[in-house]
Design a protein around this motif. Sequence first.
Motif, PDB file in Angstrom:
ATOM      1  N   ILE A 107       0.839  -1.199   0.000  1.00 19.80           N
ATOM      2  CA  ILE A 107       0.000   0.000   0.000  1.00 19.80           C
ATOM      3  C   ILE A 107       0.876   1.251   0.000  1.00 19.80           C
ATOM      4  O   ILE A 107       0.590   2.220  -0.713  1.00 19.80           O
ATOM      5  N   ALA A 108       1.961   1.224   0.761  1.00 20.28           N
ATOM      6  CA  ALA A 108       2.894   2.357   0.742  1.00 20.28           C
ATOM      7  C   ALA A 108       3.456   2.543  -0.665  1.00 20.28           C
ATOM      8  O   ALA A 108       3.548   3.669  -1.166  1.00 20.28           O
ATOM      9  N   MET A 109       3.796   1.442  -1.325  1.00 19.52           N
ATOM     10  CA  MET A 109       4.313   1.523  -2.687  1.00 19.52           C
ATOM     11  C   MET A 109       3.260   2.084  -3.634  1.00 19.52           C
ATOM     12  O   MET A 109       3.557   2.964  -4.437  1.00 19.52           O
ATOM     13  N   PHE A 110       2.010   1.593  -3.535  1.00 17.34           N
ATOM     14  CA  PHE A 110       0.944   2.090  -4.411  1.00 17.34           C
ATOM     15  C   PHE A 110       0.767   3.595  -4.254  1.00 17.34           C
ATOM     16  O   PHE A 110       0.516   4.307  -5.218  1.00 17.34           O
ATOM     17  N   ARG A 111       0.891   4.072  -3.023  1.00 18.31           N
ATOM     18  CA  ARG A 111       0.729   5.504  -2.762  1.00 18.31           C
ATOM     19  C   ARG A 111       1.915   6.313  -3.291  1.00 18.31           C
ATOM     20  O   ARG A 111       1.728   7.412  -3.804  1.00 18.31           O
ATOM     21  N   GLU A 112       3.111   5.787  -3.108  1.00 20.10           N
ATOM     22  CA  GLU A 112       4.323   6.505  -3.511  1.00 20.10           C
ATOM     23  C   GLU A 112       4.621   6.378  -4.995  1.00 20.10           C
ATOM     24  O   GLU A 112       5.183   7.294  -5.594  1.00 20.10           O
ATOM     25  N   ASN A 113       4.290   5.228  -5.559  1.00 22.25           N
ATOM     26  CA  ASN A 113       4.662   4.944  -6.946  1.00 22.25           C
ATOM     27  C   ASN A 113       3.567   4.071  -7.567  1.00 22.25           C
ATOM     28  O   ASN A 113       3.666   2.852  -7.549  1.00 22.25           O
ATOM     29  N   PRO A 114       2.528   4.677  -8.138  1.00 14.88           N
ATOM     30  CA  PRO A 114       1.410   3.889  -8.661  1.00 14.88           C
ATOM     31  C   PRO A 114       1.739   3.083  -9.923  1.00 14.88           C
ATOM     32  O   PRO A 114       0.950   2.249 -10.327  1.00 14.88           O
ATOM     33  N   HIS A 115       2.908   3.296 -10.508  1.00 12.34           N
ATOM     34  CA  HIS A 115       3.304   2.555 -11.716  1.00 12.34           C
ATOM     35  C   HIS A 115       4.723   2.019 -11.570  1.00 12.34           C
ATOM     36  O   HIS A 115       5.614   2.360 -12.358  1.00 12.34           O
ATOM     37  N   PRO A 116       4.955   1.145 -10.577  1.00 13.04           N
ATOM     38  CA  PRO A 116       6.322   0.647 -10.367  1.00 13.04           C
ATOM     39  C   PRO A 116       6.729  -0.377 -11.428  1.00 13.04           C
ATOM     40  O   PRO A 116       5.890  -1.096 -11.974  1.00 13.04           O
ATOM     41  N   THR A 117       8.010  -0.428 -11.687  1.00  8.38           N
ATOM     42  CA  THR A 117       8.556  -1.474 -12.552  1.00  8.38           C
ATOM     43  C   THR A 117       8.655  -2.764 -11.728  1.00  8.38           C
ATOM     44  O   THR A 117       8.525  -2.738 -10.497  1.00  8.38           O
ATOM     45  N   GLU A 118       8.912  -3.868 -12.397  1.00 14.85           N
ATOM     46  CA  GLU A 118       9.082  -5.127 -11.681  1.00 14.85           C
ATOM     47  C   GLU A 118      10.241  -5.017 -10.691  1.00 14.85           C
ATOM     48  O   GLU A 118      10.152  -5.502  -9.558  1.00 14.85           O
ATOM     49  N   GLU A 119      11.304  -4.364 -11.090  1.00 11.54           N
ATOM     50  CA  GLU A 119      12.458  -4.188 -10.210  1.00 11.54           C
ATOM     51  C   GLU A 119      12.089  -3.377  -8.969  1.00 11.54           C
ATOM     52  O   GLU A 119      12.508  -3.694  -7.852  1.00 11.54           O
ATOM     53  N   GLU A 120      11.275  -2.331  -9.139  1.00  8.00           N
ATOM     54  CA  GLU A 120      10.846  -1.520  -8.002  1.00  8.00           C
ATOM     55  C   GLU A 120       9.926  -2.313  -7.078  1.00  8.00           C
ATOM     56  O   GLU A 120      10.023  -2.192  -5.854  1.00  8.00           O
ATOM     57  N   ILE A 121       9.059  -3.133  -7.650  1.00  7.79           N
ATOM     58  CA  ILE A 121       8.192  -3.984  -6.819  1.00  7.79           C
ATOM     59  C   ILE A 121       9.048  -4.933  -5.992  1.00  7.79           C
ATOM     60  O   ILE A 121       8.851  -5.071  -4.781  1.00  7.79           O
ATOM     61  N   LEU A 122      10.012  -5.571  -6.624  1.00  8.95           N
ATOM     62  CA  LEU A 122      10.886  -6.500  -5.908  1.00  8.95           C
ATOM     63  C   LEU A 122      11.677  -5.783  -4.817  1.00  8.95           C
ATOM     64  O   LEU A 122      11.926  -6.358  -3.751  1.00  8.95           O
ATOM     65  N   SER A 123      12.032  -4.544  -5.057  1.00 10.57           N
ATOM     66  CA  SER A 123      12.733  -3.761  -4.037  1.00 10.57           C
ATOM     67  C   SER A 123      11.834  -3.539  -2.827  1.00 10.57           C
ATOM     68  O   SER A 123      12.276  -3.670  -1.682  1.00 10.57           O
ATOM     69  N   TYR A 124      10.555  -3.224  -3.055  1.00 16.23           N
ATOM     70  CA  TYR A 124       9.615  -3.058  -1.942  1.00 16.23           C
ATOM     71  C   TYR A 124       9.402  -4.379  -1.207  1.00 16.23           C
ATOM     72  O   TYR A 124       9.263  -4.391   0.007  1.00 16.23           O
ATOM     73  N   LEU A 125       9.373  -5.474  -1.932  1.00 13.47           N
ATOM     74  CA  LEU A 125       9.155  -6.778  -1.312  1.00 13.47           C
ATOM     75  C   LEU A 125      10.377  -7.267  -0.533  1.00 13.47           C
ATOM     76  O   LEU A 125      10.253  -8.130   0.328  1.00 13.47           O
ATOM     77  N   SER A 126      11.539  -6.721  -0.832  1.00 15.95           N
ATOM     78  CA  SER A 126      12.778  -7.243  -0.251  1.00 15.95           C
ATOM     79  C   SER A 126      12.807  -7.167   1.269  1.00 15.95           C
ATOM     80  O   SER A 126      13.500  -7.953   1.900  1.00 15.95           O
ATOM     81  N   GLY A 127      12.066  -6.260   1.871  1.00 12.37           N
ATOM     82  CA  GLY A 127      12.053  -6.154   3.326  1.00 12.37           C
ATOM     83  C   GLY A 127      10.990  -6.993   3.995  1.00 12.37           C
ATOM     84  O   GLY A 127      10.753  -6.844   5.181  1.00 12.37           O
ATOM     85  N   ASN A 128      10.349  -7.890   3.244  1.00  7.46           N
ATOM     86  CA  ASN A 128       9.267  -8.714   3.792  1.00  7.46           C
ATOM     87  C   ASN A 128       9.642 -10.181   3.726  1.00  7.46           C
ATOM     88  O   ASN A 128       9.818 -10.728   2.645  1.00  7.46           O
ATOM     89  N   LEU A 129       9.749 -10.787   4.884  1.00  7.60           N
ATOM     90  CA  LEU A 129      10.096 -12.195   4.953  1.00  7.60           C
ATOM     91  C   LEU A 129       8.855 -13.058   4.748  1.00  7.60           C
ATOM     92  O   LEU A 129       7.842 -12.868   5.414  1.00  7.60           O
TER      93      LEU A 129
END
Length: 157
Positions: A107-129
């Motif tokens: 949700i933070a990503m959707f708010r900050e960057n509504p059109h992320p690339t796959e690389e940006e999505i993976l970067s957001y996911l990297s902090g989630n185990l």
Amino acid sequence: MELKFELNGKKIATVVEADSLLLDALRSLGCASVKRGCESSNCGLCTVFVDDKPVLSCSVLAARVSGRKVTTLEGLQDEAADFGAFIADQGAEQCGFCNPGLMMNAIAMFRENPHPTEEEILSYLSGNLCRCSGYEGQLRGIQSYLAFKDAQKKGGV
């Protein structure tokens, strides 16, 4: 010590120990979505928003939110409901333990960057185990959700 802050849109006054973590204070107030995972700020399970910015509640003293706005997944049910269906559709919820933290960061990503690339999505996911899924389902769910939201905006859904 008395702690006053806004939690999910409601004014809260509670008593906490001076060294209480925000995670523990939120759990004591009934916020079950805030999970204890690694206790070392590495898993993302305890992610909440403080003044609309994601923070790891296991590494913030409760006293630091005095007078501030705190939002947990309980306070984002409308925003999270649609997205959660896309994660479930991809089979990415499996045990579900990591979902609240993942959803908060997404949700933070959707708010900050509504059109992320796959690389940006993976970067957001990297902090989630997530020990169940391997992240491919979450990635597909996020991409499907973003495509759905774009189609909605264009009037296609």
